[in-house]
Design an enzyme around this catalytic site. Structure first.
Site, short mmCIF file in Angstrom:
data_model
loop_
_atom_site.label_atom_id
_atom_site.label_comp_id
_atom_site.label_asym_id
_atom_site.label_seq_id
_atom_site.Cartn_x
_atom_site.Cartn_y
_atom_site.Cartn_z
N ARG A 267 -7.62 -20.14 -1.84
CA ARG A 267 -6.28 -19.98 -0.85
C ARG A 267 -5.31 -21.02 -1.02
O ARG A 267 -5.53 -22.40 -1.06
CB ARG A 267 -7.03 -19.90 0.61
CG ARG A 267 -5.99 -19.76 1.53
CD ARG A 267 -6.57 -19.55 3.09
NE ARG A 267 -5.55 -19.63 3.94
CZ ARG A 267 -4.84 -20.27 4.71
NH1 ARG A 267 -4.98 -21.60 4.48
NH2 ARG A 267 -3.92 -19.89 5.39
N HIS B 15 -0.79 -20.85 -0.18
CA HIS B 15 0.37 -19.94 0.19
C HIS B 15 0.83 -19.36 -0.85
O HIS B 15 1.45 -18.31 -1.05
CB HIS B 15 1.05 -20.50 1.38
CG HIS B 15 0.43 -20.64 2.86
ND1 HIS B 15 -0.57 -21.40 3.11
CD2 HIS B 15 0.82 -19.85 4.00
CE1 HIS B 15 -0.74 -21.09 4.21
NE2 HIS B 15 -0.01 -20.43 4.92
N ARG C 290 8.36 4.22 -4.23
CA ARG C 290 8.25 3.07 -3.28
C ARG C 290 7.32 2.22 -3.62
O ARG C 290 7.53 1.02 -3.32
CB ARG C 290 8.14 3.83 -1.99
CG ARG C 290 8.25 2.67 -0.86
CD ARG C 290 7.96 3.38 0.66
NE ARG C 290 6.88 4.02 0.90
CZ ARG C 290 6.61 4.73 1.79
NH1 ARG C 290 7.51 5.18 2.71
NH2 ARG C 290 5.27 5.39 2.02
N TYR D 184 0.93 -1.19 0.01
CA TYR D 184 0.05 -0.12 -0.01
C TYR D 184 0.93 1.21 0.03
O TYR D 184 1.90 1.15 0.32
CB TYR D 184 -0.97 -0.02 1.11
CG TYR D 184 -0.41 0.22 2.39
CD1 TYR D 184 0.43 -0.68 3.23
CD2 TYR D 184 -0.56 1.83 3.16
CE1 TYR D 184 1.05 -0.41 4.43
CE2 TYR D 184 0.23 1.90 4.16
CZ TYR D 184 0.72 0.85 5.05
OH TYR D 184 1.51 1.25 6.22
N GLU E 7 9.93 -23.65 12.21
CA GLU E 7 8.96 -24.29 11.54
C GLU E 7 8.32 -24.22 10.54
O GLU E 7 9.59 -23.72 9.77
CB GLU E 7 7.50 -23.95 12.42
CG GLU E 7 7.13 -22.46 12.09
CD GLU E 7 5.83 -22.06 12.89
OE1 GLU E 7 4.90 -22.90 12.99
OE2 GLU E 7 5.52 -20.83 13.25
N1 PDD Z 1 -1.46 -23.96 8.62
N2 PDD Z 1 2.95 -23.47 11.64
C1 PDD Z 1 2.28 -22.72 10.61
C2 PDD Z 1 2.78 -21.36 10.26
C3 PDD Z 1 1.02 -22.70 10.25
O1 PDD Z 1 0.33 -22.04 9.25
C4 PDD Z 1 0.12 -24.21 10.57
C5 PDD Z 1 -1.15 -24.59 9.77
C6 PDD Z 1 0.86 -24.96 11.55
C7 PDD Z 1 0.08 -26.34 11.97
O2 PDD Z 1 -0.75 -26.12 13.01
P1 PDD Z 1 -2.11 -27.13 13.16
O3 PDD Z 1 -1.54 -28.41 13.37
O4 PDD Z 1 -2.85 -26.37 14.08
O5 PDD Z 1 -2.66 -27.11 11.70
C8 PDD Z 1 2.07 -24.56 11.93
C9 PDD Z 1 -2.63 -24.10 8.23
C10 PDD Z 1 -3.10 -25.76 8.00
C11 PDD Z 1 -2.78 -23.44 6.78
O6 PDD Z 1 -2.56 -22.33 6.96
O7 PDD Z 1 -3.37 -23.82 5.95
#
Ligand code: PDD
Length: 287
Positions: free
Chosen positions: A100, A102, A52, A33, A182
């Site tokens: 949806r 990522h 920017r 934005y 993670e």
């Molecule tokens: N994602 N870490 C991250 C960054 C996450 O986005 C997720 C889950 C997990 C695992 O969490 P859980 O076991 O509660 O689903 C760990 C979901 C599935 C998603 O964004 O689609």
């Protein structure tokens, strides 16, 4: 707020201005934005804000929704329609609308553009400036709150895209000490050389995965040893097995990290068994 908004090519009454629920800005903060101050209906520091904006778009590989010339015309038209002389123009450009996921959408998706205009009371602003203002301090934690399951997922989306471009299913974040935190949308695990399960503790800046928590129960019930302790990518490669957990992936064996084989390079017996046990437990307890 002004009365007329611009949404994807149309000027619409502000109260009726809506974006799609699968706009990636809304779901993943996959958007940029800019805000221009308006003096006498004109855009202040126009060049700096355009520059920017173009940089932000380019950094995220979001195509420019229109030329700078065309955008200037649309911004000015939004200002004119709102009859604002002194105020602010807000522009948001998201990667667009897509189911949806990522990683970036496959194929051409049109960036979504929203513009709003708001008036500012310059006399009040000057009065405030004449008095001065106070500030408070706060720890720099942008974004050190990965424990909150927020839709501020832009880093996750970029990481997942990196994985996809490398032909991988997931990206593991590595912290400044070299430990895996993670995955972009999952928690990370290994079965180390001694056969102990390892996953990062939740005092770290990670999401408290629900699947992770249930699996810890399953693991203990099975009498397996588990350490909530971080591991490095090298340790993952040296491990017997690795896997990820999440509502989307359940328990999913990982067979390579950065192109290096984990164990024999095939799903291991522990992850395979834990997947089966987790699914059985999840089915039995689902409501
Ligand atoms: N994602 N870490 C991250 C960054 C996450 O986005 C997720 C889950 C997990 C695992 O969490 P859980 O076991 O509660 O689903 C760990 C979901 C599935 C998603 O964004 O689609």
């Amino acid at each position: 707020m002004g009365r007329i908004a611009y949404v994807n090519g149309r000027f619409v009454p502000h109260g009726e201005a809506v974006v799609h629920i699968e706009d990636r800005g809304y779901q993943l903060a996959d958007a940029v934005y800019e805000v221009w101050a308006l003096f006498d209906g004109k855009l202040a520091d126009a060049e700096g804000h355009f520059a920017r904006l173009e940089r932000s778009l380019s950094e995220l590989s979001i195509p420019e929704p229109m030329s700078r010339r065309a955008l200037t015309i649309v911004l000015k038209e939004a200002v004119r329609r709102n009859r604002v002389r002194d105020g602010l123009v807000y522009l948001q450009v998201s990667r667009g609308v897509a189911p949806r996921d990522h990683a970036f959408p496959a194929g051409q998706v049109r960036p979504a553009v929203v513009i709003t205009v708001k008036a500012v009371d310059r006399a009040a602003a000057e009065a405030r400036a004449a008095k001065g203002v106070s500030v408070v301090t706060t720890p720099e934690n942008r974004w050190g709150r990965c424990d909150i399951k927020t839709v501020g997922l832009l880093p996750n989306a970029l990481a997942k895209q990196k994985a996809r471009e490398a032909g991988a299913a997931e990206a593991w974040f590595v912290d400044e000490l070299g430990f895996v935190t993670e995955g972009a949308s999952s928690n990370a695990w290994i079965v180390d050389g001694e056969g102990r399960l390892r996953t990062r503790d939740t005092n770290a800046n990670i999401l408290r995965g629900v699947t992770r928590l249930t699996l810890l129960d399953v693991i203990r019930e099975e009498g397996l040893q588990v350490d909530e302790r971080p591991f490095t990518p090298d340790e993952a490669v040296a491990a017997k097995e690795a896997f990820i957990t999440g509502a989307g992936t359940l328990v999913l064996p990982v067979v390579s990290v950065d192109g290096r084989k984990v164990g024999d390079g095939v799903p291991g017996p522990v992850a395979t068994r834990l997947r089966r046990l987790y699914i059985a437990r999840a089915k039995a307890t689902a409501i």
